[in-house]
Design a protein around this motif. Structure first.
Motif, PDB file in Angstrom:
ATOM      1  N   MET A 130      55.148   8.285  17.349  1.00  0.00           N
ATOM      2  CA  MET A 130      54.312   7.382  16.549  1.00  0.00           C
ATOM      3  C   MET A 130      53.406   6.496  17.391  1.00  0.00           C
ATOM      4  O   MET A 130      52.269   6.224  17.008  1.00  0.00           O
ATOM      5  N   PHE A 131      53.893   6.053  18.546  1.00  0.00           N
ATOM      6  CA  PHE A 131      53.162   5.028  19.304  1.00  0.00           C
ATOM      7  C   PHE A 131      52.840   5.415  20.740  1.00  0.00           C
ATOM      8  O   PHE A 131      52.397   4.574  21.519  1.00  0.00           O
ATOM      9  N   GLY A 132      53.076   6.667  21.104  1.00  0.00           N
ATOM     10  CA  GLY A 132      52.681   7.132  22.418  1.00  0.00           C
ATOM     11  C   GLY A 132      53.672   6.800  23.520  1.00  0.00           C
ATOM     12  O   GLY A 132      54.798   6.359  23.277  1.00  0.00           O
ATOM     13  N   THR A 133      53.228   7.010  24.760  1.00  0.00           N
ATOM     14  CA  THR A 133      54.093   6.829  25.924  1.00  0.00           C
ATOM     15  C   THR A 133      54.630   5.408  26.029  1.00  0.00           C
ATOM     16  O   THR A 133      55.794   5.196  26.391  1.00  0.00           O
ATOM     17  N   ALA A 134      53.789   4.428  25.732  1.00  0.00           N
ATOM     18  CA  ALA A 134      54.242   3.033  25.803  1.00  0.00           C
ATOM     19  C   ALA A 134      55.402   2.782  24.851  1.00  0.00           C
ATOM     20  O   ALA A 134      56.359   2.070  25.187  1.00  0.00           O
TER      21      ALA A 134
END
Length: 480
Positions: A115-119
């Protein structure tokens, strides 16, 4: 992996309704595969998963909930507990559905990455490790209370914490799979269950609470609605209740090691049903009889004799809690480092070095935190409010929205493209509307507890310092 083997693996873990997913999603395979050699990371049965789900919550939680009724009152305390139980069951269901559709997901960090990527992956993955390392520290502290109770404080408390850490390392290193963990879980769950009921029944048979002052009127202070309590006390009590139901993050890990992941929902209902029924009945029985004289942990509420009996019975469960929580932290590190390599499921030198190294890290970290931080209980409440709310309510709420929008991701799509799909699809059917409403309730409730619980925990730490009740680091005093 051959195409045929890959297809068989996907058929095991993906429900027939997943045809909406693109080839980009379907090409990602489960983190653990069924194989004949090496540790069996896909051997957990339906009942075994139910036991692990129950034990992930039934332990520290049941020992702390009765005291929350003193701060909230019986009616608000029950309403809050029931609401959290219902939401945790729903979010647990969402976790299972999400993993069926995304079998490559191992932890809540992997889910956050979608949902929110690597971070999102790094933040939630780190939070997962930190949370379970700290909960392991709390389990060590509870084990030290049992040692002190049973031995009449024959050693320094820090020494007992060290003994518990050594036992955790030996057992935790030897047990690498949830399959073996589930076998141990039967004994652990039964021991905590019996010990809790021994205390509850003992409380019912006593005419006067043991902790009540002698030669003075007994004032239990049992009220339907508690009044005059500071907001920090109320929010801290809600945080304790939430902590007792924060096992949701571990459900990803349990699901990933099930022999038949399609049986997960049945396991969830069995495990959650056991937890909820016991939480409600035991909390009402103990608080209703003892009132404000309830202790935390609650095993001491019936007096010293029954405290010894109950801790003796619960001892296997307390040991299990230690190496189960350290196992979750250590296994996360193992998968994070060795994922997509042959070493993950093979008894190679690299596998063993990585596994032992991760267990050493989690065990030593938990020991230092449990021994060195003088306001550990408040710290745990703070971590539960800051991190546990995301595990149990906030992130699963977003997962529900992601699943509801029927988003089919392409490799070149923007990171948050699924949000636009949610806006378009939330009124598509009654199911979508209900899912959206529940998701927003979970997220909003989670954000409220995050803010309020954090405030309450910080205020409690400040108050305890002012009152001079904070113990020293590596304290030898009797904590029983």
């Amino acid at each position: 992996m051959s195409d045929e083997k890959h297809k068989k693996e996907l058929n095991v873990v993906i429900s027939p309704s997943v045809s909406r997913f693109s080839e980009f999603d379907a090409g990602e395979h489960a983190v653990f595969v069924v194989q004949e050699e090496g540790p069996d990371f896909r051997g957990v049965t339906c009942l075994g998963a139910a036991v692990l789900i129950a034990k992930a919550q039934f332990g520290l939680g049941v020992l702390g909930i009765p005291e929350t009724f003193s701060a909230l009152g019986v009616v608000p305390g029950l309403i809050c507990l029931l609401a959290l139980c219902a939401l945790s069951t729903w979010t647990g269901y969402i976790v299972g559905q999400f993993r069926l559709h995304h079998p490559h997901v191992y932890s809540i960090g992997d889910a956050a990455e979608i949902m929110f990527g690597t971070a999102g992956r790094e933040f939630m993955g780190g939070a997962f490790w930190l949370y379970y390392a700290l909960v392991y520290g709390a389990s060590l502290l509870t084990l030290s209370i049992a040692f002190n109770t049973l031995t009449e404080h024959s050693l320094c408390t820090t020494a007992f914490v060290g003994i518990g850490a050594a036992m955790t390392f030996v057992l935790g290193t030897a047990i690498r799979t949830m399959k073996v963990m589930s076998w141990c879980g039967y004994i652990a769950l039964a021991s905590v269950f019996v010990s809790s009921w021994v205390v509850a029944i003992a409380c019912l048979t006593q005419s006067t609470p043991v902790a009540a002052p002698k030669d003075e009127p007994v004032v239990k202070g049992i009220v339907a609605v508690a009044t005059g309590k500071p907001f920090s006390t109320i929010s801290s009590a809600i945080g304790v209740q939430l902590l007792s139901l924060c096992g949701t993050a571990a459900y990803f890990n349990i699901h990933s090691e099930m022999r038949d992941p399609s049986q997960y929902t049945k396991s969830l209902l069995l495990g959650q049903g056991f937890v909820i029924i016991n939480y409600i009945i035991l909390s009402c029985m103990i608080y209703g009889k003892v009132g404000n004289y309830v202790t935390s942990p609650a095993l001491g509420s019936a007096g010293r004799l029954f405290q010894k009996i109950s801790y003796g019975i619960a001892f296997p469960g307390l040991i299990f809690s230690c190496f189960f929580h350290s196992h979750l932290a250590g296994k996360y590190g193992l998968v994070r480092i060795l994922r997509d390599t042959r070493h993950l499921q093979k008894n190679t030198k690299t596998h063993w070095i990585t596994w032992v190294g991760n267990m050493v890290l989690s065990v030593v970290f938990g020991f230092v935190i449990a021994s060195a931080i003088p306001f550990f209980n408040d710290l745990l409440s703070l971590v539960a409010s800051l991190i546990g709310t995301s595990f149990m309510l906030i992130v699963p709420g977003f997962l529900a929205l992601y699943e509801m929008c029927l988003y089919v991701r392409k490799q070149d799509d923007p990171l948050l493209a699924w949000v636009s799909e949610c806006k378009r699809n939330w009124r598509r059917s009654k199911y979508s509307i209900i899912t959206t409403v529940l998701a927003f309730i979970a997220i909003a409730f989670g954000l409220f507890i995050l803010v309020a619980g954090t405030y309450g925990s910080v205020q409690s730490i400040i108050n305890n310092y002012k009152a001079g009740v904070v113990a020293g680091a590596f304290d030898c005093g009797d904590n029983s």
